[in-house]
Design a protein around this motif. Structure first.
Motif, PDB file in Angstrom:
ATOM      1  N   PHE A 443       0.829  -1.201   0.000  1.00 49.36           N
ATOM      2  CA  PHE A 443       0.000   0.000   0.000  1.00 49.36           C
ATOM      3  C   PHE A 443       0.866   1.255   0.000  1.00 49.36           C
ATOM      4  O   PHE A 443       2.019   1.229   0.429  1.00 49.36           O
ATOM      5  CB  PHE A 443      -0.910   0.019   1.233  1.00 49.36           C
ATOM      6  CG  PHE A 443      -2.072  -0.934   1.141  1.00 49.36           C
ATOM      7  CD1 PHE A 443      -3.350  -0.477   0.890  1.00 49.36           C
ATOM      8  CD2 PHE A 443      -1.882  -2.301   1.293  1.00 49.36           C
ATOM      9  CE1 PHE A 443      -4.418  -1.354   0.800  1.00 49.36           C
ATOM     10  CE2 PHE A 443      -2.933  -3.191   1.205  1.00 49.36           C
ATOM     11  CZ  PHE A 443      -4.213  -2.716   0.951  1.00 49.36           C
ATOM     12  N   ALA A 444       0.295   2.314  -0.500  1.00 51.34           N
ATOM     13  CA  ALA A 444       0.896   3.638  -0.349  1.00 51.34           C
ATOM     14  C   ALA A 444       0.150   4.351   0.780  1.00 51.34           C
ATOM     15  O   ALA A 444      -1.009   4.033   1.072  1.00 51.34           O
ATOM     16  CB  ALA A 444       0.794   4.432  -1.639  1.00 51.34           C
ATOM     17  N   PHE A 445       0.807   5.289   1.415  1.00 49.39           N
ATOM     18  CA  PHE A 445       0.190   6.076   2.481  1.00 49.39           C
ATOM     19  C   PHE A 445      -0.158   7.439   1.929  1.00 49.39           C
ATOM     20  O   PHE A 445       0.672   8.107   1.307  1.00 49.39           O
ATOM     21  CB  PHE A 445       1.160   6.206   3.657  1.00 49.39           C
ATOM     22  CG  PHE A 445       0.686   7.151   4.744  1.00 49.39           C
ATOM     23  CD1 PHE A 445      -0.572   7.008   5.313  1.00 49.39           C
ATOM     24  CD2 PHE A 445       1.505   8.173   5.199  1.00 49.39           C
ATOM     25  CE1 PHE A 445      -1.014   7.861   6.311  1.00 49.39           C
ATOM     26  CE2 PHE A 445       1.083   9.036   6.196  1.00 49.39           C
ATOM     27  CZ  PHE A 445      -0.178   8.879   6.748  1.00 49.39           C
ATOM     28  N   MET A 446      -1.411   7.854   2.101  1.00 49.35           N
ATOM     29  CA  MET A 446      -1.809   9.191   1.661  1.00 49.35           C
ATOM     30  C   MET A 446      -2.183  10.032   2.878  1.00 49.35           C
ATOM     31  O   MET A 446      -3.265   9.876   3.444  1.00 49.35           O
ATOM     32  CB  MET A 446      -2.982   9.156   0.685  1.00 49.35           C
ATOM     33  CG  MET A 446      -3.389  10.571   0.238  1.00 49.35           C
ATOM     34  SD  MET A 446      -4.745  10.618  -0.947  1.00 49.35           S
ATOM     35  CE  MET A 446      -3.908  10.105  -2.426  1.00 49.35           C
ATOM     36  N   PRO A 447      -1.286  10.927   3.285  1.00 48.08           N
ATOM     37  CA  PRO A 447      -1.612  11.822   4.391  1.00 48.08           C
ATOM     38  C   PRO A 447      -2.345  13.051   3.875  1.00 48.08           C
ATOM     39  O   PRO A 447      -2.033  13.581   2.810  1.00 48.08           O
ATOM     40  CB  PRO A 447      -0.228  12.205   4.932  1.00 48.08           C
ATOM     41  CG  PRO A 447       0.650  12.188   3.712  1.00 48.08           C
ATOM     42  CD  PRO A 447       0.087  11.132   2.796  1.00 48.08           C
ATOM     43  N   PHE A 448      -3.360  13.465   4.601  1.00 49.59           N
ATOM     44  CA  PHE A 448      -3.973  14.745   4.271  1.00 49.59           C
ATOM     45  C   PHE A 448      -4.510  15.349   5.549  1.00 49.59           C
ATOM     46  O   PHE A 448      -4.225  14.877   6.652  1.00 49.59           O
ATOM     47  CB  PHE A 448      -5.030  14.619   3.166  1.00 49.59           C
ATOM     48  CG  PHE A 448      -6.149  13.649   3.444  1.00 49.59           C
ATOM     49  CD1 PHE A 448      -7.328  14.061   4.043  1.00 49.59           C
ATOM     50  CD2 PHE A 448      -6.041  12.322   3.063  1.00 49.59           C
ATOM     51  CE1 PHE A 448      -8.371  13.184   4.273  1.00 49.59           C
ATOM     52  CE2 PHE A 448      -7.084  11.429   3.282  1.00 49.59           C
ATOM     53  CZ  PHE A 448      -8.247  11.860   3.890  1.00 49.59           C
ATOM     54  N   GLY A 449      -5.250  16.436   5.419  1.00 49.09           N
ATOM     55  CA  GLY A 449      -5.558  17.240   6.589  1.00 49.09           C
ATOM     56  C   GLY A 449      -4.411  18.216   6.800  1.00 49.09           C
ATOM     57  O   GLY A 449      -3.348  18.112   6.178  1.00 49.09           O
ATOM     58  N   GLY A 450      -4.610  19.174   7.671  1.00 45.52           N
ATOM     59  CA  GLY A 450      -3.593  20.204   7.853  1.00 45.52           C
ATOM     60  C   GLY A 450      -2.265  19.695   8.358  1.00 45.52           C
ATOM     61  O   GLY A 450      -1.213  20.241   8.030  1.00 45.52           O
ATOM     62  N   GLY A 451      -2.242  18.603   9.167  1.00 47.85           N
ATOM     63  CA  GLY A 451      -0.994  18.167   9.790  1.00 47.85           C
ATOM     64  C   GLY A 451      -0.432  16.858   9.301  1.00 47.85           C
ATOM     65  O   GLY A 451       0.678  16.479   9.686  1.00 47.85           O
ATOM     66  N   GLY A 452      -1.159  16.114   8.455  1.00 48.88           N
ATOM     67  CA  GLY A 452      -0.737  14.774   8.082  1.00 48.88           C
ATOM     68  C   GLY A 452       0.611  14.691   7.405  1.00 48.88           C
ATOM     69  O   GLY A 452       1.412  13.790   7.681  1.00 48.88           O
ATOM     70  N   LEU A 460       6.205   6.133   7.551  1.00 43.93           N
ATOM     71  CA  LEU A 460       6.780   5.165   6.624  1.00 43.93           C
ATOM     72  C   LEU A 460       7.772   4.265   7.355  1.00 43.93           C
ATOM     73  O   LEU A 460       7.791   3.045   7.168  1.00 43.93           O
ATOM     74  CB  LEU A 460       7.479   5.876   5.462  1.00 43.93           C
ATOM     75  CG  LEU A 460       6.605   6.643   4.464  1.00 43.93           C
ATOM     76  CD1 LEU A 460       7.465   7.177   3.315  1.00 43.93           C
ATOM     77  CD2 LEU A 460       5.487   5.788   3.911  1.00 43.93           C
ATOM     78  N   ALA A 461       8.593   4.867   8.213  1.00 45.34           N
ATOM     79  CA  ALA A 461       9.612   4.096   8.929  1.00 45.34           C
ATOM     80  C   ALA A 461       8.983   3.120   9.925  1.00 45.34           C
ATOM     81  O   ALA A 461       9.445   1.988  10.080  1.00 45.34           O
ATOM     82  CB  ALA A 461      10.563   5.046   9.658  1.00 45.34           C
ATOM     83  N   ILE A 465       5.393   0.824   5.201  1.00 42.96           N
ATOM     84  CA  ILE A 465       4.752   1.229   3.951  1.00 42.96           C
ATOM     85  C   ILE A 465       5.825   1.778   3.023  1.00 42.96           C
ATOM     86  O   ILE A 465       6.719   2.523   3.438  1.00 42.96           O
ATOM     87  CB  ILE A 465       3.654   2.275   4.214  1.00 42.96           C
ATOM     88  CG1 ILE A 465       2.538   1.652   5.044  1.00 42.96           C
ATOM     89  CG2 ILE A 465       3.103   2.844   2.920  1.00 42.96           C
ATOM     90  CD1 ILE A 465       1.460   2.628   5.467  1.00 42.96           C
ATOM     91  N   ALA A 466       5.746   1.413   1.734  1.00 44.07           N
ATOM     92  CA  ALA A 466       6.838   1.687   0.797  1.00 44.07           C
ATOM     93  C   ALA A 466       6.978   3.162   0.456  1.00 44.07           C
ATOM     94  O   ALA A 466       8.093   3.677   0.354  1.00 44.07           O
ATOM     95  CB  ALA A 466       6.647   0.871  -0.478  1.00 44.07           C
ATOM     96  N   ALA A 682       9.379   8.861  -0.914  1.00 43.37           N
ATOM     97  CA  ALA A 682       9.873   7.502  -0.654  1.00 43.37           C
ATOM     98  C   ALA A 682      11.349   7.571  -0.282  1.00 43.37           C
ATOM     99  O   ALA A 682      12.022   8.579  -0.527  1.00 43.37           O
ATOM    100  CB  ALA A 682       9.677   6.616  -1.886  1.00 43.37           C
ATOM    101  N   PRO A 683      11.862   6.495   0.322  1.00 40.29           N
ATOM    102  CA  PRO A 683      13.303   6.448   0.573  1.00 40.29           C
ATOM    103  C   PRO A 683      14.079   6.507  -0.735  1.00 40.29           C
ATOM    104  O   PRO A 683      13.574   6.139  -1.796  1.00 40.29           O
ATOM    105  CB  PRO A 683      13.491   5.085   1.272  1.00 40.29           C
ATOM    106  CG  PRO A 683      12.157   4.763   1.852  1.00 40.29           C
ATOM    107  CD  PRO A 683      11.158   5.327   0.896  1.00 40.29           C
TER     108      PRO A 683
END
Length: 694
Positions: A443-452, A460-461, A465-466, A682-683
């Protein structure tokens, strides 16, 4: 509607109200973020729209994701409500499922939203097979309604036994009550949830009644203010299922707005991610008050049949499956009596807000830790209400409440706050992935919102999650989701029959009734639809089982007519779903259909996300400052994220700033802008070579 080209999405959160404006004619998008106003959220709603356009006559659609209903439930600020119910069932709302708020101890403190003296019984009885054993006493119903009015009730719920099997008694009672009730706030369980299980049906209908005056009044105020500003377009409300409904439906069924705002963000995330080539995504919506996590597999968010807004307050209506923890930017850090550092669940919200806001709070928050570590620019706070953040005040609060109790200096204490917050958020990501059988590496991580986006590297660490995909406007993703969401209506009907005795023509007639009602609601809307779809699902189990499996029913709809279905097709679909869930079938087991669930969806046109991508751009930093990562301070380049060109790669440590959020690129990570304006993080060595591939 001629000449109008602008669509506006508005999401009201606990701390900020987010607005996304799309000019359909030019593809231009604008965003605004203003503080949420309490107790009446309409002030922030209108202020946010006013930031982007003074002329509402050019707006064709306003779509609103609201927390008004959720807050009214959580804060117990709904209307004074009465219940008229079957003799002997007065206490169903209070008995619930004989559960309790705490595992240990003999006492509970649950109070239903309708007190016992306002839950009145009347003679009537319908049996589980639909047979009416005793016709409802309409004189008793009218007397009960008058008694509730005299007691000051603004709304009433009619909750009769087994009304899902035969709504006749409820319908006659509802007619009698509506003849004398002074407003439309009459909720009838068989109209809202014609489904087996008394408590869930009673709870959903009672909470609907409890919310009707509050939500109706709120939407009426908004509608009047919009109209007064020259708005003549369509005003829609996001439902918990990720679809939208018109305001008349929302006023009739306000319980369907229980997770309105968070659902809009997940819908936007699914569309953005799949367009960018990521069908499997875990979303993390970090606002000022909470961190909401959802899993999107194969481009589709998971749906849950019910949720508990709070203990004993069960809402059974389809909703996007979202896990929420109290770890927002405004979550307060505190040390307990045992010397352990905790984050939340108490939040500073928008008023007074984090200490750095300088509005009277003296307890440190997650945002204060990010400010002290240099990760947030103190001279450009989001929201536009402040000129500068109080960095020294934030540091003093961290010292007083975290540093000194734990024997840490300011920087160490701030890092500790973030470590605990990141650990809690990582736990929520694992909860929706690993603990449900999904490998987060896929999976990929999708952060959103003001602070994500400030927490990408840490999450990720911690989770494995890649990579992450940060949308173009992460701070207003939920508002964007309002613009993207389709119009959807869900229906349910209990069938409760073994497949061997199933009347497939009666089942088809019920499916047809659902389709007819759904299409009529779509026709009544002023929206333009690219397509209209109907889907069907059965809740099925073997005889003797309590838990059901969801069985998609492959039945077509041509020109509004439902195609025939056979018992053999239903049994084959159940076998496939059961085997996929449990790995085996029960030999000689009797298959049973419990409920039919139908969904009628109008697919609204989607705007081209490529219009959000930058035209040209510049990769040169606009500034630099010292930012603390882990154990050391780093000289960190600051970039204007919205000016970075497609294909630009920025190596950490770096900070990408924009009006609605801050993206942190930790040392060892690299960020690339894709052709839709998203940033893939990503790394080193883990990004695709071709930007088009992202």
């Amino acid at each position: 509607m001629e000449g109008r080209a602008m669509m506006i999405g508005v999401d009201v959160g606990g701390t900020f109200t987010d607005v996304f404006l799309l000019d359909e004619a030019t593809g231009r998008a604008e965003v605004a973020k203003v503080p949420t106003t309490r107790p009446d959220q309409s002030g922030g709603f209108l202020a946010g729209i006013g930031r982007l356009t003074p002329d509402l006559s050019q707006v064709s659609v306003v779509v609103h994701g609201t927390t008004a209903g959720t807050n009214a439930l959580l804060e117990r600020k709904g209307a004074k409500t009465g219940v008229i119910t079957t003799e002997g069932l007065r206490d169903v709302l209070e008995m619930r499922r004989r559960d309790r708020p705490r595992t240990w101890g003999l006492r509970g403190d649950f109070r239903p939203v309708v007190p016992r003296d306002l839950r009145l019984e009347v003679p009537e009885r319908t049996l589980a097979d639909g047979t009416i054993r005793m016709h409802v006493d309409l004189d008793a119903v009218s007397a009960a309604a008058r008694a509730l009015l005299e007691a000051g009730c603004e709304a009433v719920a009619i909750l009769f036994a087994n009304a899902y099997a035969n709504p006749g008694n409820e319908a006659r009672a509802a007619e009698a009550v509506r003849a004398l009730w002074p407003n439309p706030h009459v909720s009838v369980s068989s109209e809202i949830l014609p489904e087996i299980r008394e408590f869930e049906r009673f709870s959903t209908a009672a909470l609907n009644a409890y919310l009707q005056p509050e939500v109706s009044g709120y939407l009426d105020r908004l509608g009047a203010a919009l109209k007064g500003g020259g708005f003549g377009g369509e005003f829609l409300i996001v439902q918990s299922n990720g679809g939208v409904m018109d305001t008349s439906t929302a006023c009739r069924l306000p319980v369907r707005t229980a997770l309105s705002g968070p659902a809009a963000g997940v819908i936007a995330a699914a569309h953005i991610a799949t367009t960018a080539g990521f069908e499997n995504v875990i979303t993390g919506d970090m606002g000022g008050t909470s961190f909401d996590v959802a899993l999107i597999a194969g481009g589709k968010p998971g749906l849950s049949p019910q949720t508990s807004i709070d203990f004993g307050m069960v809402v059974r209506t389809p909703m996007i499956e979202i896990t929420t923890i109290g770890a927002g930017g405004g979550s307060i850090a505190w040390v307990d009596k045992g010397g352990l550092l905790n984050i939340g669940p108490e939040s500073a919200g928008s008023t007074p807000g984090p200490v750095a806001y300088g509005q009277g709070n003296d307890r440190p928050t997650v945002t204060d830790a990010n400010v002290v570590l240099g990760r947030i620019d103190p001279d450009k706070p989001i929201g536009g209400a402040l000129d500068r953040l109080d960095v020294d005040g934030a540091a003093r609060a961290i010292d007083a409440h975290v540093g000194r109790p734990l024997g840490l200096d300011t920087v160490q204490a701030a890092e500790a706050i973030l470590r605990v917050a990141n650990s809690r958020m990582a736990g929520a990501l694992r909860l929706v992935s690993i603990e449900r059988g999904f490998d987060p590496k896929r999976f990929a991580f999708m952060p959103f919102g003001g602070g994500g986006a400030l927490h990408v590297g840490a999450l990720l660490a911690e989770t494995g999650i890649a990579r992450a995909i940060v949308p173009r406007y992460p701070g207003v993703t939920s508002a964007m989701g309002c613009v993207i969401a389709d119009m959807r209506q869900d229906f349910v009907q209990t069938i409760n029959a073994a497949t061997a005795a199933l009347d497939v023509e009666a089942l088809r007639a019920t499916m047809q009734a659902h389709v007819d009602e759904g299409l009529a609601l779509l026709d009544a809307a002023r929206s333009r639809f690219e397509a209209r779809e109907a889907t069907f699902e059965l809740d099925m189990a073997y005889l003797g089982q309590t838990h059901t499996v969801a069985v998609p029913l492959p039945v077509g709809v041509e020109e509004g007519r439902v195609a025939p279905v056979t018992v053999g097709e239903i049994e084959a679909a159940f076998d496939a779903a059961y085997r996929a869930t449990y790995g085996r079938l029960l030999e000689n087991g009797t298959r049973r259909v419990m409920n039919l669930r139908s969904a009628v969806t109008g697919r609204r046109p989607k705007f081209d996300l490529a219009t959000l991508a930058p035209r040209g751009g510049d990769t040169e930093p606009i500034a630099s400052r010292r930012v603390h990562f882990g154990e050391a301070w780093h000289d960190t380049a600051i970039h204007d994220r919205l000016s970075l060109p497609v294909g630009a790669e920025i190596r950490g440590p770096a900070i990408l700033v924009q009006p609605d959020t801050t993206v942190l690129v930790d040392p060892g990570l690299v960020a690339r802008v894709d052709r839709f304006g998203n940033t893939i993080v990503a790394p080193e060595g883990r990004l695709p070579e071709d930007p088009e591939a992202t």
